[in-house]
Design an enzyme around this catalytic site. Sequence first.
Site, short mmCIF file in Angstrom:
data_model
loop_
_atom_site.label_atom_id
_atom_site.label_comp_id
_atom_site.label_asym_id
_atom_site.label_seq_id
_atom_site.Cartn_x
_atom_site.Cartn_y
_atom_site.Cartn_z
N ASP A 125 -6.52 -5.27 -4.73
CA ASP A 125 -6.29 -3.85 -4.42
C ASP A 125 -4.95 -3.35 -4.98
OD1 ASP A 125 -7.54 -5.58 -2.56
OD2 ASP A 125 -7.53 -4.09 -0.96
N ASP B 156 0.81 -1.21 0.00
CA ASP B 156 0.00 0.00 0.00
C ASP B 156 0.85 1.27 0.00
OD1 ASP B 156 -2.49 -1.18 -0.24
OD2 ASP B 156 -2.60 -1.59 1.91
N1 GLY Z 1 -6.97 -2.01 0.49
C1 GLY Z 1 -7.63 -2.53 1.60
C2 GLY Z 1 -9.11 -2.37 1.55
O1 GLY Z 1 -9.67 -1.99 0.54
O2 GLY Z 1 -9.73 -2.63 2.57
#
Ligand code: GLY
Length: 401
Positions: A178, A113
Amino acid sequence: MASTPRTDGARALDAATVSAALDAALQTVQRNITLHGDAYPDDTTRGDRYQIRPAIPGFPVGANRGWTTSFWVGQQWLAWELTGDEQYRAAAQRHAVDFAQRVRAEHDLDTHDLGFLYSLGSLTAARLAESEAERADARDAGLDAAEHLMRRFLEPAGIIQAWGDLSDPQQSGRTIIDSLMNMPLLTWAHEQTGDERFADAVRRHTAQLREHILRPDNSTFHTFYWDTVTGEPLRGATEQGAFDDSCWARGQAWGVYGFAINYRATGDERLLESAWRCAEYFLSHLPADGVPYWDLVYTDENPAPRDSSAAAIAACGFLELARVDPDAERAARAHALAETLVADLIAGYTPAQPGDADGLLLHSVYDLPKDNGVDEGTLWGDYFYLEALTRLVRPEWVTYW
Ligand code: GLY
């Protein structure tokens, strides 16, 4: 069974409605700046109110940790771009300094992330900060973050590991849908440096997701494992969805937006088709009011809490498709679909009055299996809702992704 598919343009969206929604959203952003100062709010609201991020070992209260802090900064940059009010840029710039410190001190970086974090925390400032020195410092921080993200690129699988220390056997060789949204940091680093490692990682990682995380029926796995020794694809599994073989709503929305931006970055038409495949599944599993249940396995006959953040992300994905799809008819359809999603959100998922809640967007779900942030506002839901409104009123808006 799927719910009744939404028809395109089912709810009209007029300029006055968007303008009123934007005014209300900006009032809430301003109020939250006053409430929180330079501290970071928590991932989600509790009872519709954001608390400051609590202290945990190694991090004081309000510290820049976790994966969602940049969505708060992104809201401030959008607010500055929309209003020209320097209080917003000043607030965002103070956070940009903090993001540079975070990457240099190597605080809480064991995550893919870094893309979400540094696209909004630093790359924004590298382009929009007032002074050349501020822009240069943010650019350096962005490049440091991209190098950190590259450490997670696993050979021979050709994927970026999502979570955890690379030696953690639980997380080894796993990526998640994601991650598509984390690729723009690497695309930017390639543009800045000309270093082909970054572009190659984007091409290979997105190809693996297109082939394995996107299922034949156009739904997606939340997560997928590769063998780190042989590079062979192993199996899909969920972490935040209802079942391994169900379709987590936010993951499907990340697929719409993430495949679309990586089509823009790579020119690979298979990614454009993947974005549309995710979109068609998402659309054909929406309930009557147009905002998905937190997992697309749920229907109006078998309901569950909504995830409005998934609708906001999908709306941004459709607005991206409206920009990048070379087929004019599909682009127009994408725009109409985005308008419908935003109209549905404004009508049923925003506070009646600014001040009634700290979130811009109500009724999202963070992680229902862990009972975390269920039926609450979320920093990313707020960010993508504001991004969707921005895209609607400013078609020339330069993307942060
Ligand atoms: N990227 C983590 C979520 O969408 O919860």
